[in-house]
Design an enzyme around this catalytic site. Structure first.
Site, PDB file in Angstrom:
ATOM      1  N   SER A 167       0.903  -1.161   0.008  1.00 10.09           N
ATOM      2  CA  SER A 167      -0.427   0.223  -0.328  1.00 10.09           C
ATOM      3  C   SER A 167       1.218   1.198   0.260  1.00 10.09           C
ATOM      4  O   SER A 167       1.805   1.632  -0.611  1.00 10.09           O
ATOM      5  CB  SER A 167      -1.108  -0.045   1.494  1.00 10.09           C
TER       6      SER A 167
ATOM      7  N   GLU B  92      -9.778  -5.798  -3.932  1.00 10.04           N
ATOM      8  CA  GLU B  92      -8.661  -4.198  -2.994  1.00 10.04           C
ATOM      9  C   GLU B  92      -9.766  -3.980  -2.248  1.00 10.04           C
ATOM     10  O   GLU B  92      -9.339  -3.745  -0.728  1.00 10.04           O
ATOM     11  CB  GLU B  92      -7.841  -3.041  -3.878  1.00 10.04           C
TER      12      GLU B  92
ATOM     13  N   HIS C 141      -7.454  -5.826   0.362  1.00  5.21           N
ATOM     14  CA  HIS C 141      -6.517  -4.789   0.112  1.00  5.21           C
ATOM     15  C   HIS C 141      -5.510  -4.600   1.772  1.00  5.21           C
ATOM     16  O   HIS C 141      -6.104  -5.398   2.821  1.00  5.21           O
ATOM     17  CB  HIS C 141      -6.425  -3.486   0.245  1.00  5.21           C
TER      18      HIS C 141
END
Length: 528
Positions: free
Chosen positions: A220, A337, A443
């Site tokens: 991320s 995600e 995610h």
């Protein structure tokens, strides 16, 4: 000179028999070198004392830069003050200030500005070992170094470094009153990462790591940081491979735009007018006020700006121009995600997204015109819920297709690239409460397959095998710059002509060319 008489043979036997005792006596009397303590390491700044746990040596809370407090707030990282007495390195240092995200398990409230610490986890066997420098995620305003236990990585002979870096407004506020002599400000959290990489180059050999074989990696915002370091001339030569897990496709403001936004935010949110007293006003603010008033999420205030020195172009333009360091890259995303973020919206509002509210949600995300087009591309009839329909659209536009575009740009520039997608739809979710829809391959879902998190124990047998397979690929990449075993091409390097990547699925990981069609990348990244 007359010859000396030969000593009797029995004297030789006596001397050999008594030699060990004589040597032991010399040691007891203080003669000879003291025994080496593998848990005490002399760094360039001073000695540290670690501990052994979980089959690895751990050195925690080592400062890699001076505390960024007082006059050093909103300044590039400065050299740490050396020490001479042995520093205890058996507990983590303080994490950087951030808001409370309860009931989510992403941010850790509190922290302190004196937070520029790193941790070294290293095998008990002699080195040199390949080095992994891991940059945590958290949208540039959340996260900490001590959320990642690397037991299995260290068992495979990898030295792992995790680090804190400045977050939120404290890490990225650009403002005319904070400018250096060249008119630049901001990017402090990313400069912290450069300082940590410089620390690794100077010191990691003393811990058994190989300073000539360093992989920079993150997820991320950690992946976004890694991408930024790939493009930054200030990080050139500090690492030799890169792993990028789910970087978001966001655009970086110019330095001037970032400073204008910073000045506006400082006045409206922090109460510091853009005048001659602005810098003093900002540096006198209680840290709690800054954290409470700063924006969250992927805000332009949180993250890199194109200042012309640390960063000379946006990610997209820099990759297109071939500015990235020519190192091997392993890069990918998860199939679903955005479900984690859509789940946060449901938790905040207390209600699932309804079918009637779906068009408005798309308009709020993309604008009215594009939102209407997206509604046709992601019809509710194709999904189990409106939340999953919206999540699919934002996954594709914010993550999946941007990752593919970056992969293609890197490959075009000559970087060896291996692309992947993580798609375990049953990945354990413990970071936030259950909602009305399945999180699927959300995610950050893949981190528990690589690091030893509490949720790693929840993996079933097929998921444990997937974790072992993924870990093997990652470790081989860290060692050699290629995730395949010698002589194997199980995971082919990315080629723009065939557009193939490895999809990680329990018991059925396969190489596929269907990623672009699955995520409608012709719409989101036309011509890429």
């Amino acid at each position: 000179m007359p010859n000396r008489p030969a000593l009797p043979r029995r004297f030789h036997r006596l001397a050999l028999a008594t030699l060990p005792a004589l040597l032991l006596g010399a040691c007891l009397d203080g003669g000879g070198d003291p025994p080496v303590d593998p848990l005490r390491v002399a760094t360039a700044d001073g000695p540290v004392q670690g501990a052994q746990a979980g089959g690895m040596r751990q050195f925690l809370g080592i400062p890699y830069a001076a505390p960024p407090v007082g006059a050093r707030r909103w300044q590039p990282p400065a050299a740490v003050t050396p020490w001479t007495t042995v520093r205890d390195a058996t507990t983590f240092g303080a994490h950087c200030p951030q808001p409370d995200t309860t009931p989510l398990a992403y941010g850790t409230p509190g922290g302190q500005e004196d937070c520029l610490f790193l941790n070294v986890f290293t095998p008990t066997s002699p080195g040199p070992h390949p080095v992994l420098v891991w940059v945590h995620g958290g949208a540039f305003y959340l996260g900490r170094s001590n959320g990642y236990t690397p037991t299995r990585l260290v068992e495979q002979g990898i030295t792992v470094v995790t680090l804190n870096y400045r977050l939120g407004a404290l890490g990225y506020l650009a403002h005319p009153a904070l400018n250096d002599a060249n008119g630049r400000s901001g990017n402090y959290g990313l400069l912290d990462q450069v300082a940590a990489l410089q620390w690794v180059r100077r010191n990691i050999a003393a811990f058994g790591g190989d300073p000539s074989n360093v992989t920079l990696a993150g997820q991320s915002a950690g992946a976004a940081s890694t991408l930024t370091q790939l493009l930054s001339p200030m990080a050139s030569g500090l690492f030799h491979k890169a792993v990028l897990q789910s970087p978001p496709a966001i655009t970086q403001p110019t330095g001037a735009a970032a400073q204008a936004l910073g000045a506006s935010t400082a006045a409206s949110a922090f109460g510091c007018a853009d005048d001659a007293n602005a810098a003093a006003c900002l540096r006198a603010l209680p840290v709690e006020r800054i954290i409470a008033a700063q924006p969250g999420g992927f805000s332009p205030l949180n993250g890199p700006n194109v200042d012309g020195a640390y960063l000379t172009a946006t990610w997209r333009d820099g990759l297109a121009a071939g500015l990235a360091a020519k190192v091997p890259v392993l890069m990918g995303s998860t199939h679903d995600e955005f479900t984690a973020f859509q789940g946060q919206t449901e938790l905040r509002t207390g209600a699932p997204l309804s079918a009637s509210a779906y068009p408005a949600a798309l308009a709020a995300t993309y604008g009215a015109a594009l939102g209407a087009t997206v509604a046709g591309l992601y019809p509710l009839s194709r999904y189990d819920s409106p939340s999953l329909a919206l999540s699919a659209a934002v996954t594709d536009s914010l993550f999946a297709c941007g990752v593919r575009q970056s992969v293609r740009q890197l490959a075009a520039a000559g970087n060896p690239v291996w692309a992947y997608e993580f798609n375990d739809v049953n990945a354990p979710m413990v970071l936030q409460p259950a909602v009305s829809f399945a999180y699927k391959a959300y995610h950050a879902a893949e981190i528990q397959y690589l690091f030893d998190l509490p949720s790693t124990s929840l993996l079933n047998s097929a998921q444990q095998q997937l974790a072992a397979d993924m870990l093997g690929h990652w470790v081989r990449f860290m060692r050699t710059g290629n995730p395949n075993a010698s002589g194997s091409n199980t995971w082919p390097a990315y080629s723009r002509s065939d557009d193939r990547l490895l999809q990680f699925v329990p018991a059925a990981s396969t190489v596929t060319a269907g990623f672009a069609a699955d995520h409608q990348c012709a719409v989101w990244t036309p011509g890429a």
